[in-house]
Enzyme design. Sequence first.
Site, PDB file in Angstrom:
ATOM      1  N   LYS A  65       1.714   2.286  -4.997  1.00 21.96           N
ATOM      2  CA  LYS A  65       2.273   1.750  -6.250  1.00 21.96           C
ATOM      3  C   LYS A  65       1.335   2.024  -7.429  1.00 21.96           C
ATOM      4  CE  LYS A  65       2.437  -2.368  -4.319  1.00 21.96           C
ATOM      5  NZ  LYS A  65       2.104  -2.059  -2.927  1.00 21.96           N
ATOM      6  N   GLN A  91       2.089  -5.992  -3.157  1.00 22.30           N
ATOM      7  CA  GLN A  91       2.569  -6.095  -1.761  1.00 22.30           C
ATOM      8  C   GLN A  91       3.887  -5.312  -1.592  1.00 22.30           C
ATOM      9  OE1 GLN A  91       1.521  -9.495  -3.228  1.00 22.30           O
ATOM     10  NE2 GLN A  91      -0.433  -8.563  -2.754  1.00 22.30           N
ATOM     11  N   ASP A 129       0.805  -1.224   0.000  1.00 23.76           N
ATOM     12  CA  ASP A 129       0.000   0.000   0.000  1.00 23.76           C
ATOM     13  C   ASP A 129       0.841   1.279   0.000  1.00 23.76           C
ATOM     14  OD1 ASP A 129      -2.198  -1.684   0.125  1.00 23.76           O
ATOM     15  OD2 ASP A 129      -2.197  -1.676   2.321  1.00 23.76           O
ATOM     16  N   GLY A 169      -4.441  -4.364  -3.774  1.00 26.73           N
ATOM     17  CA  GLY A 169      -5.442  -3.340  -4.066  1.00 26.73           C
ATOM     18  C   GLY A 169      -4.671  -2.094  -4.464  1.00 26.73           C
ATOM     19  N   HIS A 170      -4.622  -1.818  -5.750  1.00 27.09           N
ATOM     20  CA  HIS A 170      -3.839  -0.683  -6.252  1.00 27.09           C
ATOM     21  C   HIS A 170      -4.799   0.413  -6.694  1.00 27.09           C
ATOM     22  CE1 HIS A 170      -0.216  -3.541  -7.164  1.00 27.09           C
ATOM     23  NE2 HIS A 170      -0.572  -3.527  -5.902  1.00 27.09           N
TER      24      HIS A 170
HETATM   25  P1  GDP Z   1      -0.788   0.361  -3.497  1.00 29.41           P
HETATM   26  O1  GDP Z   1      -1.352  -0.940  -3.049  1.00 29.41           O
HETATM   27  O2  GDP Z   1       0.671   0.469  -3.235  1.00 29.41           O
HETATM   28  O3  GDP Z   1      -1.139   0.690  -4.917  1.00 29.41           O
HETATM   29  O4  GDP Z   1      -1.459   1.480  -2.585  1.00 29.41           O
HETATM   30  P2  GDP Z   1      -3.028   1.584  -2.211  1.00 29.41           P
HETATM   31  O5  GDP Z   1      -3.763   2.056  -3.399  1.00 29.41           O
HETATM   32  O6  GDP Z   1      -3.489   0.356  -1.544  1.00 29.41           O
HETATM   33  O7  GDP Z   1      -2.967   2.671  -1.069  1.00 29.41           O
HETATM   34  C1  GDP Z   1      -2.490   3.957  -1.302  1.00 29.41           C
HETATM   35  C2  GDP Z   1      -3.612   4.964  -0.965  1.00 29.41           C
HETATM   36  O8  GDP Z   1      -3.063   6.238  -0.864  1.00 29.41           O
HETATM   37  C3  GDP Z   1      -4.669   5.055  -2.029  1.00 29.41           C
HETATM   38  O9  GDP Z   1      -5.890   5.405  -1.408  1.00 29.41           O
HETATM   39  C4  GDP Z   1      -4.180   6.200  -2.923  1.00 29.41           C
HETATM   40  O10 GDP Z   1      -5.248   6.886  -3.584  1.00 29.41           O
HETATM   41  C5  GDP Z   1      -3.561   7.097  -1.894  1.00 29.41           C
HETATM   42  N1  GDP Z   1      -2.389   7.849  -2.335  1.00 29.41           N
HETATM   43  C6  GDP Z   1      -1.379   7.459  -3.161  1.00 29.41           C
HETATM   44  N2  GDP Z   1      -0.426   8.419  -3.219  1.00 29.41           N
HETATM   45  C7  GDP Z   1      -0.835   9.410  -2.397  1.00 29.41           C
HETATM   46  C8  GDP Z   1      -0.250  10.649  -1.981  1.00 29.41           C
HETATM   47  O11 GDP Z   1       0.852  11.032  -2.355  1.00 29.41           O
HETATM   48  N3  GDP Z   1      -0.977  11.406  -1.090  1.00 29.41           N
HETATM   49  C9  GDP Z   1      -2.195  11.009  -0.622  1.00 29.41           C
HETATM   50  N4  GDP Z   1      -2.820  11.807   0.248  1.00 29.41           N
HETATM   51  N5  GDP Z   1      -2.757   9.852  -0.985  1.00 29.41           N
HETATM   52  C10 GDP Z   1      -2.085   9.055  -1.845  1.00 29.41           C
HETATM   53  P1  IMO Z   2      -0.862  -4.209  -2.230  1.00 30.42           P
HETATM   54  O1  IMO Z   2      -0.386  -4.784  -3.538  1.00 30.42           O
HETATM   55  C1  IMO Z   2      -1.079  -4.554   2.120  1.00 30.42           C
HETATM   56  C2  IMO Z   2      -1.079  -8.621   3.771  1.00 30.42           C
HETATM   57  C3  IMO Z   2      -2.333  -9.089   4.484  1.00 30.42           C
HETATM   58  C4  IMO Z   2      -1.721 -10.040   5.501  1.00 30.42           C
HETATM   59  C5  IMO Z   2      -0.583 -10.693   4.704  1.00 30.42           C
HETATM   60  C6  IMO Z   2      -0.948 -12.041   4.081  1.00 30.42           C
HETATM   61  O2  IMO Z   2      -2.143  -3.470  -2.307  1.00 30.42           O
HETATM   62  O3  IMO Z   2       0.235  -3.437  -1.580  1.00 30.42           O
HETATM   63  P2  IMO Z   2      -2.459 -12.721   1.988  1.00 30.42           P
HETATM   64  O4  IMO Z   2      -3.913 -12.516   1.732  1.00 30.42           O
HETATM   65  O5  IMO Z   2      -1.547 -12.137   0.976  1.00 30.42           O
HETATM   66  O6  IMO Z   2      -2.116 -14.167   2.265  1.00 30.42           O
HETATM   67  O7  IMO Z   2      -2.185 -11.943   3.387  1.00 30.42           O
HETATM   68  O8  IMO Z   2      -0.253  -9.781   3.684  1.00 30.42           O
HETATM   69  N1  IMO Z   2      -1.285  -8.124   2.392  1.00 30.42           N
HETATM   70  C7  IMO Z   2      -1.248  -6.831   2.035  1.00 30.42           C
HETATM   71  N2  IMO Z   2      -1.110  -5.717   2.792  1.00 30.42           N
HETATM   72  N3  IMO Z   2      -1.163  -4.446   0.780  1.00 30.42           N
HETATM   73  C8  IMO Z   2      -1.267  -5.548   0.015  1.00 30.42           C
HETATM   74  O9  IMO Z   2      -1.200  -5.513  -1.337  1.00 30.42           O
HETATM   75  C9  IMO Z   2      -1.367  -6.808   0.639  1.00 30.42           C
HETATM   76  N4  IMO Z   2      -1.512  -8.079   0.181  1.00 30.42           N
HETATM   77  C10 IMO Z   2      -1.451  -8.871   1.272  1.00 30.42           C
HETATM   78  O10 IMO Z   2      -2.997  -8.013   5.094  1.00 30.42           O
HETATM   79  O11 IMO Z   2      -1.136  -9.328   6.557  1.00 30.42           O
HETATM   80 MG    MG Z   3      -2.873  -1.643  -1.802  1.00 26.82          MG
END
Ligand code: GDP
Ligand code: IMO
Ligand code: MG
Length: 397
Positions: A15, A198, A12, A39-40
Site C-alpha cells: 500500500k 492492514q 503488507d 508499516g508502509h
Molecule cells: P504495506 O504495509 O502494504 O505498505 O506493505 P509493506 O511496506 O509492509 O510491504 C511491502 C514490501 O514489498 C515492502 O518491502 C516494499 O518495498 C515491497 N514492494 C512493494 N511493491 C513491490 C513490488 O511490486 N515488487 C517488489 N519486489 N517489492 C515490492
Molecule cells: P500494514 O498496514 C501485516 C497483524 C499482526 C497480528 C494482527 C493483530 O503494514 O499492512 P495488532 O498489533 O494489530 O493488534 O496485531 O494483525 N497486523 C499486520 N500484519 N501488516 C500490518 O499492517 C499489520 N498490522 C497488524 O501481525 O497478526
Molecule cells: Mg506493512
Amino acid sequence: MNTALIGLQWGDEGKGKLIDYIADSFDVVCRYQGGANAGHTVIFEDNKISLHLIPSGIFHPDKVCIIGNGTVIDIEQLVRELNELKEIGIGFEDRFYISKRAHIIQPAHFLIEKDIKKEIGTTGKGIGPAYADKMSRGGIRMGDIFNSEYLQKFGISSDFIETLTEFREKYGHFIVNTVELLHSFAKKKKKILFEGAQGVMLDIDFGTYPFVTSSNPTPGGIFTGTGASPFSVSRIIGVTKAYSTRVGKGPFPTEMSDKLQNQIRESGGEYGATTGRPRRCGYLDLVSLKYAVQITGITELALSKIDVLDGLGEVKLATEYKIDGKTIDRFPPEIWKVERAKPIYKSFPGWKNTKGINEYRKLPEEAKEYISYIEDFLGSKISMISTGRKRGDLISV
Ligand code: GDP
Ligand code: IMO
Ligand code: MG
C-alpha cells in the site's frame, strides 16, 4: 475524484509504495484507522523508509497529510517518525495534521497487550488495548493533552504526562479538528486519498476473527475514521499481492511448503516492516479475495509484487476450498472452518523477467495469462501492476 486504497489480504500488500506513486494526483492523503502496527514502505531517493503513522503521501512536499480520528496514536513513535523524516529533509509545517479525536496509546496499553500478544501474534504496539479503552469509554484523545486538569482524572503517570506536555509544546499546532479541515478541503474541491492500513482479512468485523487487528480497514472505517461523507468516495482501489502473506498467528489456507516460503520470503523481502518478523507466505487465495472484493465494493484492482514470482516453474492460485469433504467457494465466517479449509488449486506456467517492467505489452505471456485469470475470476479490472519496490516500477493499465 476522492479515492481509497485498501489492502485486500492480511496487510503488507504494498500500500505504501502505491500511495506514494498515486499521491501526485491528489491534494490530501489521510490515514483513517490503525496505528503504528502498520508499516508502509516507501523508497524515497534510494532510502527505504517504513512509515507507521504518517501517511505515505508525505514525500510529496505539496500534499497535505492527515491522521484521522479513527487511528490510535503512539506519541513516542510519532516523534521518532517525525525526526527521521525531518532528517532527510521532509517538511511538516502547514501540511501535517492530527485529529483532536484520535485516541492516545498509553503505557498501560503496552503492558496489557503482553498477554494477548502470544495468542494472536500482535505487533506489540498497544493497538488492541487502546481500542478497547476507546470502546469502553475510558480513553484519552489528542485534544485532551491541552487540558492538564482533565488528564489528571485518568491517573496517568508523571512520566507520561511529561511526554504529552513535551509533544504539546513542540507539535501542539499539528493537532486540529480534522473533520472541519477535511470538509473545508472538500468544499474547495481538493482531491482526497484515503490510505488504508492492514487489510480486509485483518478487519475486526470481516477478517479471520480473533486473529485480526482491532479496527476496520474496510471502507466503513473511512467514514467513522475521518468524518468524510459516505458519498464523497467514488473510487476504491483494492490491493493484492500476486501471492499471499500473513504475519502473526491464525489460519492461512494457502500457506506454502517451508521450502517455497523461504524462497518467496527472500526474493520478496517478506519480513515485517514493523516487527521484522518473517512473514508467512502462501499462494494467491481467490476465495478470500472474492470475499474481500465483495465487501469493499472496489472499483479497481492493483496487483503488486508480480516480479517476486519470476523464475518459478509453476504458479498456483486457489479457486475453492474443501472443508470436511465439501467443496465451497465462499469464505466461511467461522474460524474453525477456515482452519480446516484445504485449497483447490489451479496451476499456471511460470514466467521470468518482469522486474521493473512498466509497459503491459512487455510482460511475458504467462504472466498476462495469470493476471487476466485473476481479473476474470474477481470481476474487477486491474489498473496497476507493481513490478518492483521503486516508485517507477509500475505498469498503469
Ligand atoms: P504495506 O504495509 O502494504 O505498505 O506493505 P509493506 O511496506 O509492509 O510491504 C511491502 C514490501 O514489498 C515492502 O518491502 C516494499 O518495498 C515491497 N514492494 C512493494 N511493491 C513491490 C513490488 O511490486 N515488487 C517488489 N519486489 N517489492 C515490492
Ligand atoms: P500494514 O498496514 C501485516 C497483524 C499482526 C497480528 C494482527 C493483530 O503494514 O499492512 P495488532 O498489533 O494489530 O493488534 O496485531 O494483525 N497486523 C499486520 N500484519 N501488516 C500490518 O499492517 C499489520 N498490522 C497488524 O501481525 O497478526
Ligand atoms: Mg506493512
